[in-house]
Design a protein around this motif. Structure first.
Motif, short mmCIF file in Angstrom:
data_model
loop_
_atom_site.label_atom_id
_atom_site.label_comp_id
_atom_site.label_asym_id
_atom_site.label_seq_id
_atom_site.Cartn_x
_atom_site.Cartn_y
_atom_site.Cartn_z
N TYR A 165 75.19 41.72 49.93
CA TYR A 165 73.95 42.45 49.51
C TYR A 165 73.89 42.27 47.88
CZ TYR A 165 71.19 46.32 48.25
OH TYR A 165 69.97 47.22 47.87
N MET B 59 73.10 38.83 46.99
CA MET B 59 71.55 38.45 47.27
C MET B 59 70.73 39.30 46.20
SD MET B 59 70.09 38.46 51.10
CE MET B 59 71.59 37.66 51.71
N LYS B 60 71.05 40.38 45.95
CA LYS B 60 70.26 41.24 45.12
C LYS B 60 70.33 40.78 43.77
CE LYS B 60 69.61 45.89 43.24
NZ LYS B 60 70.12 47.11 43.26
N VAL C 270 67.97 37.56 43.88
CA VAL C 270 66.45 38.16 43.60
C VAL C 270 66.28 38.22 42.26
CG1 VAL C 270 65.02 39.70 44.57
CG2 VAL C 270 66.59 38.76 46.05
N ASN D 219 60.19 36.68 52.67
CA ASN D 219 61.28 36.01 53.30
C ASN D 219 62.64 37.02 53.46
OD1 ASN D 219 60.11 33.57 53.55
ND2 ASN D 219 60.77 32.84 51.66
N TYR D 220 62.70 38.10 52.66
CA TYR D 220 63.94 38.99 52.54
C TYR D 220 63.59 40.07 53.58
CZ TYR D 220 66.37 36.60 49.03
OH TYR D 220 67.17 35.57 48.21
N ILE E 3 66.40 40.78 56.11
CA ILE E 3 67.68 41.09 55.40
C ILE E 3 67.76 42.66 54.77
CG2 ILE E 3 69.20 40.40 53.52
CD1 ILE E 3 67.79 37.47 53.88
N LEU F 89 63.91 46.83 49.86
CA LEU F 89 63.11 45.81 49.04
C LEU F 89 62.19 46.28 47.93
CD1 LEU F 89 61.44 43.72 51.96
CD2 LEU F 89 63.00 42.56 49.90
#
Length: 483
Positions: free
Chosen positions: A321, A324-325, A328, A422-423, A426, A432
């Protein structure tokens, strides 16, 4: 309390029963000892408006009269003033049909109510409470018209009439919806019960409901932690579906024994966190245990194993996480940086355009000097038209630049929102919004660029207008009118 009101001193042959939805009392009076009508008025006063009472009087000649409310005094007096033998008996039957109103349900004889419930088969008890909860899906207050020790579950309150401490913080509607969504219980619409309904929070010794409630709590805990489940009149069936293992467990309803760990596992599964992930993980662990009797095998070690493995799962997911964060966040930074560059594009092109116009003008002046012509005669009609054509070209160039800028910005915004979309699978919606800061940065940057675009466009247009009027002013042969 209520039955004390009925049991006047001359009453004989008293007998009562109370099932879930109906209370019945039968008793007799000797003709010479019949009470005044005030006796029946006192009974009517005791009955809440949510319930319907019917009193039937009959004599030995099978003559019958019905007293339905406290206005039937004349009817009663006419009946008892007939000629009777001194030892003749008048039979009285009180029947109360009960219903739920404002989450409240009456119990007129607690001992008889308990006696009836405890004599039922377990499936009948489950059906009885299911009917009650369909009429009162949030919680039920059992208002008892006799002396009892108050006790409660998460959603049921058993308390004497007038007892006011009936407050729950448990959101039963929300939990029902979660169980409906995340468990594959085939008969959920028929049995709208939760394990929490039977979790006694303040118990007392020799509570007659303790054993029954514990069994029902265990049954529904098993149904909701199973991969899929169902129940019929005599059996419950739960399916445990883990990695490489799938097993059906069938139990006779009346053979189920209490297991508090089953409720602890259920409560852990449906409280906080990702319910789907928890159910998958616990089914994997239960499948590994590979027990022939899954309910009775549930113990502290299994519960601790489930919690431990879930914590490991969370840590692994947390690293993914965070990684990925960060990706982003970097992408958002790049987008904002690129948009910041676009903010200056229009200004740079404006400056370049002014520079090009002055170079062009300087070239004309230089050419006249080289040709030994007077500077005052430079702005002939031909030169004026040429300069004004240049200004018109600059205006067209401005329009093209604005269109190009807006197109580039549109592509950037599309890229941004596509990334966010797209997330969706997830991150949760809240995650988000937190990562993308509710689009605050992109909105502020867009607002800033739009403001700069308006300012630079106005500057550019004003420059062209002023330049046009200056050329017309100094021209020897203006194209419009001599100013």
């Amino acid at each position: 309390m209520f039955e004390n009101t009925i049991k006047e001193e001359h009453i004989i042959n008293f007998d009562s029963s109370e099932r879930v939805k109906i209370y019945i009392a039968n008793f007799d009076f000797e003709v010479g000892k019949l009470p005044l009508f005030q006796y029946f008025k006192n009974i009517f006063i005791e009955i809440p408006q949510r319930d319907n009472i019917k009193i039937t009087l009959s004599n030995e000649d099978d003559e019958i009269v019905y007293i339905n409310n406290d206005r039937d005094e004349n009817l009663y007096n006419n009946f008892i003033n007939k000629e009777y033998e001194n030892d003749e008996l008048i039979h009285i039957k009180i029947e109360i049909n009960k219903s739920i109103q404002n989450n409240t349900f009456s119990i007129y004889s607690y001992d008889k109510f308990v006696q009836d419930i405890t004599q039922l088969q377990l499936n009948s008890i489950i059906e009885a409470f299911s009917v009650l909860y369909k009429d009162s899906p949030e919680y039920i207050i059992f208002e008892v018209f006799s002396d009892i020790i108050p006790f409660k579950t998460k959603t049921m309150f058993f308390s004497p009439k007038g007892y006011e401490n009936c407050i729950t913080n448990f959101n039963r509607i929300k939990r029902l919806e979660e169980c409906r969504l995340y468990s594959d219980f085939k008969l959920f619409s028929k049995y709208t019960l939760l394990p929490d309904d039977f979790y006694i929070e303040n118990n007392f010794e020799n509570n007659p409901f303790t054993s029954i409630f514990s069994k029902i709590r265990t049954i529904f805990s098993f149904l909701f932690i199973s991969y899929s489940s169902t129940v019929d009149n005599s059996n419950i069936k739960g399916n445990i579906n883990g990695q490489g293992f799938k097993e059906d467990y069938i139990y006779d309803l009346n053979s189920i024994q209490e297991n508090s760990i089953a409720f602890d596992i259920y409560n852990w599964t449906y409280t906080d966190g990702n319910i789907i992930d928890k159910k998958i993980l616990l089914n994997n662990i239960l499948s590994v245990s590979n027990k022939s009797d899954i309910i009775n095998s549930l113990d502290e070690s299994i519960l601790n194993s489930i919690k431990f493995n879930y914590n490991l799962y969370l840590k692994k997911n947390m690293y993914e996480y965070l990684d990925m964060k960060n990706k982003v966040a970097n992408f958002i930074t790049e987008i904002v940086s690129k948009m910041g560059e676009y903010e200056m594009i229009l200004l740079e092109k404006f400056k370049s355009n002014i520079f090009a116009i002055f170079i062009f003008l300087f070239t004309i002046i230089l050419n006249n000097v080289v040709s030994n012509k007077s500077i005052t005669n430079i702005f002939t009609r031909e030169i004026t038209i040429l300069l004004e054509f240049t200004l018109a070209s600059s205006l067209i160039y401005l329009i093209i630049c604005v269109i190009e800028l807006n197109h580039k910005l549109k592509r950037v915004f599309e890229s941004y929102y596509k990334l966010k979309y797209n997330y969706n699978n997830i991150f949760t919606e809240n995650e988000l919004e937190k990562i993308f800061e509710n689009d605050k940065i992109i909105k502020e940057t867009k607002k800033k660029i739009n403001k700069a675009e308006v300012i630079y466009t106005i500057m550019w247009v004003l420059f062209l207008i002023v330049s046009f009027f200056v050329i017309e002013k100094i021209s020897l042969s203006p194209t419009i009118i001599k100013l």
